[in-house]
Design an enzyme around this catalytic site. Sequence first.
Site, PDB file in Angstrom:
ATOM      1  N   CYS A  73       0.964  -1.271  -0.050  1.00 49.52           N
ATOM      2  CA  CYS A  73      -0.042   0.090  -0.032  1.00 49.52           C
ATOM      3  C   CYS A  73       0.977   1.227   0.035  1.00 49.52           C
ATOM      4  O   CYS A  73       1.555   1.229   0.729  1.00 49.52           O
ATOM      5  CB  CYS A  73      -0.686   0.086   1.253  1.00 49.52           C
ATOM      6  SG  CYS A  73      -1.775   1.499   1.396  1.00 49.52           S
ATOM      7  N   CYS A  82      -2.249  -0.177   9.376  1.00 49.09           N
ATOM      8  CA  CYS A  82      -1.357  -1.158   9.204  1.00 49.09           C
ATOM      9  C   CYS A  82      -0.223  -0.889  10.059  1.00 49.09           C
ATOM     10  O   CYS A  82       0.506   0.013   9.622  1.00 49.09           O
ATOM     11  CB  CYS A  82      -1.052  -1.650   7.772  1.00 49.09           C
ATOM     12  SG  CYS A  82      -2.670  -2.425   6.927  1.00 49.09           S
ATOM     13  N   CYS A 163      -8.052   0.799   0.139  1.00 46.51           N
ATOM     14  CA  CYS A 163      -7.428   0.213   1.159  1.00 46.51           C
ATOM     15  C   CYS A 163      -7.291  -1.272   0.726  1.00 46.51           C
ATOM     16  O   CYS A 163      -8.230  -1.949   0.334  1.00 46.51           O
ATOM     17  CB  CYS A 163      -8.262   0.409   2.523  1.00 46.51           C
ATOM     18  SG  CYS A 163      -7.417  -0.802   3.790  1.00 46.51           S
ATOM     19  N   GLN A 286     -18.072  -9.359  13.339  1.00 42.55           N
ATOM     20  CA  GLN A 286     -16.464  -9.613  13.088  1.00 42.55           C
ATOM     21  C   GLN A 286     -16.265  -8.991  11.691  1.00 42.55           C
ATOM     22  O   GLN A 286     -17.013  -9.394  10.684  1.00 42.55           O
ATOM     23  CB  GLN A 286     -16.245 -10.969  13.267  1.00 42.55           C
ATOM     24  CG  GLN A 286     -16.559 -11.625  14.770  1.00 42.55           C
ATOM     25  CD  GLN A 286     -15.340 -11.342  15.511  1.00 42.55           C
ATOM     26  OE1 GLN A 286     -14.416 -10.662  15.111  1.00 42.55           O
ATOM     27  NE2 GLN A 286     -15.415 -11.592  16.692  1.00 42.55           N
ATOM     28  N   TYR A 315     -20.109 -12.369  27.165  1.00 42.52           N
ATOM     29  CA  TYR A 315     -19.596 -11.597  26.312  1.00 42.52           C
ATOM     30  C   TYR A 315     -20.098 -12.022  24.949  1.00 42.52           C
ATOM     31  O   TYR A 315     -19.145 -12.047  24.026  1.00 42.52           O
ATOM     32  CB  TYR A 315     -18.151 -11.339  26.573  1.00 42.52           C
ATOM     33  CG  TYR A 315     -17.750 -11.045  27.905  1.00 42.52           C
ATOM     34  CD1 TYR A 315     -17.756  -9.866  28.427  1.00 42.52           C
ATOM     35  CD2 TYR A 315     -17.468 -12.218  28.547  1.00 42.52           C
ATOM     36  CE1 TYR A 315     -17.113  -9.364  29.500  1.00 42.52           C
ATOM     37  CE2 TYR A 315     -16.797 -11.829  29.945  1.00 42.52           C
ATOM     38  CZ  TYR A 315     -16.603 -10.683  30.341  1.00 42.52           C
ATOM     39  OH  TYR A 315     -16.265 -10.536  31.637  1.00 42.52           O
ATOM     40  N   GLU A 336     -24.858 -10.535  27.312  1.00 41.47           N
ATOM     41  CA  GLU A 336     -24.152  -9.333  26.624  1.00 41.47           C
ATOM     42  C   GLU A 336     -24.826  -8.019  27.551  1.00 41.47           C
ATOM     43  O   GLU A 336     -25.843  -7.942  27.642  1.00 41.47           O
ATOM     44  CB  GLU A 336     -24.606  -9.579  25.423  1.00 41.47           C
ATOM     45  CG  GLU A 336     -24.256  -8.374  24.501  1.00 41.47           C
ATOM     46  CD  GLU A 336     -22.937  -7.602  24.367  1.00 41.47           C
ATOM     47  OE1 GLU A 336     -21.981  -8.556  24.284  1.00 41.47           O
ATOM     48  OE2 GLU A 336     -22.723  -6.498  24.492  1.00 41.47           O
ATOM     49  N   ASP A 385     -15.795 -14.385  25.751  1.00 39.57           N
ATOM     50  CA  ASP A 385     -14.865 -13.686  24.746  1.00 39.57           C
ATOM     51  C   ASP A 385     -14.806 -12.061  25.146  1.00 39.57           C
ATOM     52  O   ASP A 385     -15.659 -11.410  24.417  1.00 39.57           O
ATOM     53  CB  ASP A 385     -15.669 -13.990  23.277  1.00 39.57           C
ATOM     54  CG  ASP A 385     -15.310 -13.332  22.126  1.00 39.57           C
ATOM     55  OD1 ASP A 385     -13.861 -12.793  22.269  1.00 39.57           O
ATOM     56  OD2 ASP A 385     -15.854 -13.413  21.086  1.00 39.57           O
ATOM     57  N   CYS A 412      -8.753 -11.318  22.273  1.00 42.09           N
ATOM     58  CA  CYS A 412      -8.391 -10.390  21.689  1.00 42.09           C
ATOM     59  C   CYS A 412      -6.983  -9.598  22.266  1.00 42.09           C
ATOM     60  O   CYS A 412      -6.373  -8.625  21.767  1.00 42.09           O
ATOM     61  CB  CYS A 412      -9.204  -9.519  20.894  1.00 42.09           C
ATOM     62  SG  CYS A 412     -10.077  -8.657  22.153  1.00 42.09           S
TER      63      CYS A 412
HETATM   64  N1  SAH Z   1     -18.506 -13.161  21.114  1.00 40.97           N
HETATM   65  C1  SAH Z   1     -18.854 -12.059  20.044  1.00 40.97           C
HETATM   66  C2  SAH Z   1     -18.667 -10.553  20.606  1.00 40.97           C
HETATM   67  C3  SAH Z   1     -17.175 -10.517  21.556  1.00 40.97           C
HETATM   68  S1  SAH Z   1     -16.783  -8.749  21.625  1.00 40.97           S
HETATM   69  C4  SAH Z   1     -18.299 -12.168  18.882  1.00 40.97           C
HETATM   70  O1  SAH Z   1     -17.650 -13.146  18.638  1.00 40.97           O
HETATM   71  O2  SAH Z   1     -18.947 -11.640  17.976  1.00 40.97           O
HETATM   72  C5  SAH Z   1     -16.994  -8.476  23.523  1.00 40.97           C
HETATM   73  C6  SAH Z   1     -18.357  -8.222  23.680  1.00 40.97           C
HETATM   74  O3  SAH Z   1     -18.640  -8.056  25.056  1.00 40.97           O
HETATM   75  C7  SAH Z   1     -19.039  -6.886  23.202  1.00 40.97           C
HETATM   76  O4  SAH Z   1     -20.235  -7.139  22.458  1.00 40.97           O
HETATM   77  C8  SAH Z   1     -19.257  -5.960  24.550  1.00 40.97           C
HETATM   78  O5  SAH Z   1     -20.383  -5.245  24.159  1.00 40.97           O
HETATM   79  C9  SAH Z   1     -19.310  -7.219  25.468  1.00 40.97           C
HETATM   80  N2  SAH Z   1     -19.174  -6.710  26.716  1.00 40.97           N
HETATM   81  C10 SAH Z   1     -18.497  -5.909  27.417  1.00 40.97           C
HETATM   82  N3  SAH Z   1     -18.312  -5.828  28.631  1.00 40.97           N
HETATM   83  C11 SAH Z   1     -19.159  -6.793  29.226  1.00 40.97           C
HETATM   84  C12 SAH Z   1     -19.769  -7.272  30.488  1.00 40.97           C
HETATM   85  N4  SAH Z   1     -19.211  -6.654  31.368  1.00 40.97           N
HETATM   86  N5  SAH Z   1     -20.765  -8.138  30.281  1.00 40.97           N
HETATM   87  C13 SAH Z   1     -21.024  -8.729  29.315  1.00 40.97           C
HETATM   88  N6  SAH Z   1     -20.921  -8.101  28.104  1.00 40.97           N
HETATM   89  C14 SAH Z   1     -19.985  -7.416  27.954  1.00 40.97           C
END
Ligand code: SAH
Length: 456
Positions: A73, A82, A163, A286, A315, A336, A385, A412
């Site tokens: 790029c 990046c 991009c 994602q 999450y 969530e 997650d 992550c």
């Molecule tokens: N598992 C999903 C999203 C992961 S991202 C996927 O793969 O698509 C992390 C997520 O956690 C987000 O949606 C965010 O809103 C949520 N989050 C953040 N803090 C939180 C909490 N204390 N309790 C529950 N969810 C939460």
Amino acid sequence: MEIRKNDTFTVRIEDMSEDGAGVGRLDGYIWFIKDTVCGDLVEAKAIKFKKTYGFARLMRILMPSEDRTEPACPAARQCGGCQLQAMRYEAQLAFKEKKVLNSLVRIGGLDSGTFLFEPIIGMENPWRYRNKAQFPFGQNKDGEIIAGFYAGRTHTIIEQEDCLLGVEENQKILAVIRGHMKKMQIKPYDEERHQGLIRHVLIRKGFRTGELMVCLVLNGRNIPRAGELVDALCKLKGMTSISLNVNMEKTNVIMGRELVNLWGPGCITDYIGRIRYRISPLSFYQVNPVQTEKLYTLALEYAGLTGEETVWDLYCGIGTISLFLAQRAKFVYGVEVVPEAVGDARENARLNGIKNVEFFEGRAEEILPEQYKKNQIYADVIVVDPPRKGCDAACLDMILKMSPKRIVYVSCGPATLARDLRVLCGGGYEVKRVRCVDMFAWGVHVETVALLSKLD
Ligand code: SAH
């Protein structure tokens, strides 16, 4: 020899920092030099000094590293997107594995001989993998309308419509919007004066369905001759949803809360594996669907489901992992905190006819104790997650109380993953398997899945 500001000096890059800068050493002093690669011999210019380390700018590569490649790029050095464009893809994968393993050992206190560290899952094609792009609009010195990217850590817009991480349709969509702006004399938004109409455009594409979404973020409620813009955009193959987003605040946040639909159903759909998802301009989804499928497949494998298990997915976002797990579990509970995401999760379950799931809205660290007290909830497997900051201490505590047979941690953030694994290991679990998945080629971020199992 003492180095002063703006002096140039020669240094060998011996390591990479976590955020992708090359690291060199001279007389015990550490230099961070962006755009260099481990193994390079470079000439650099001193920019900024701290007590034990400093920052320098790459001026010339005297001897390139074997891991070096020509950035594809032209904006790679200015753009904030990046960090690793000068590094061969295989070397990026090795860099990410090392970063995760280092965290697990140094922060997590794990002994690397006690668990299986499986080879990172890389991308087959590390280009054009992003299904989502957000371009800011602005003006260049000659007053022409431009779209592009923010330069690293600033709000200066660099004109760059193609991009290489994004889909080819982005350019075509931007050209149509720019054409309409010119014809109707619509001004791009000016952040400093808080004037002008068009702030950003959000573009999303369903990779499996081919459906395209365009959402214009406005400092206003409507756009002159919107019908003509819609007609022009609809000529592009796959165009499915065109909408406006109202954001009249003085803010860095890209999207406002209010949506105005211009054309189409207000959303697009896409598949991950066999599960179909509805994606609206405000939903979280994602950005790399090809690798996401591999990530969820890995999480499902680690969960070791036979169809008899009760699973909690904490999450859970829009229920992506929950619905994936539900294909093989007896029942899945998702938790969530964002209400819209919970709404999307329920809608996605309905869309796929999946009945063995239930979603709770709230913080994992509050919902779990509440449900534990009220309904003595139980879990065979718990999947988490969390965002980069990791799990809340109260959440980890509840997970230990619920005492599932297995915990699958999707992360992550390697440092917080390591911190949380240490807590779980202290509470009677052992790490069995760990594997990274690369979702962000040319960037420094990496996704990791860890499997923990309860000690007898
Ligand atoms: N598992 C999903 C999203 C992961 S991202 C996927 O793969 O698509 C992390 C997520 O956690 C987000 O949606 C965010 O809103 C949520 N989050 C953040 N803090 C939180 C909490 N204390 N309790 C529950 N969810 C939460």
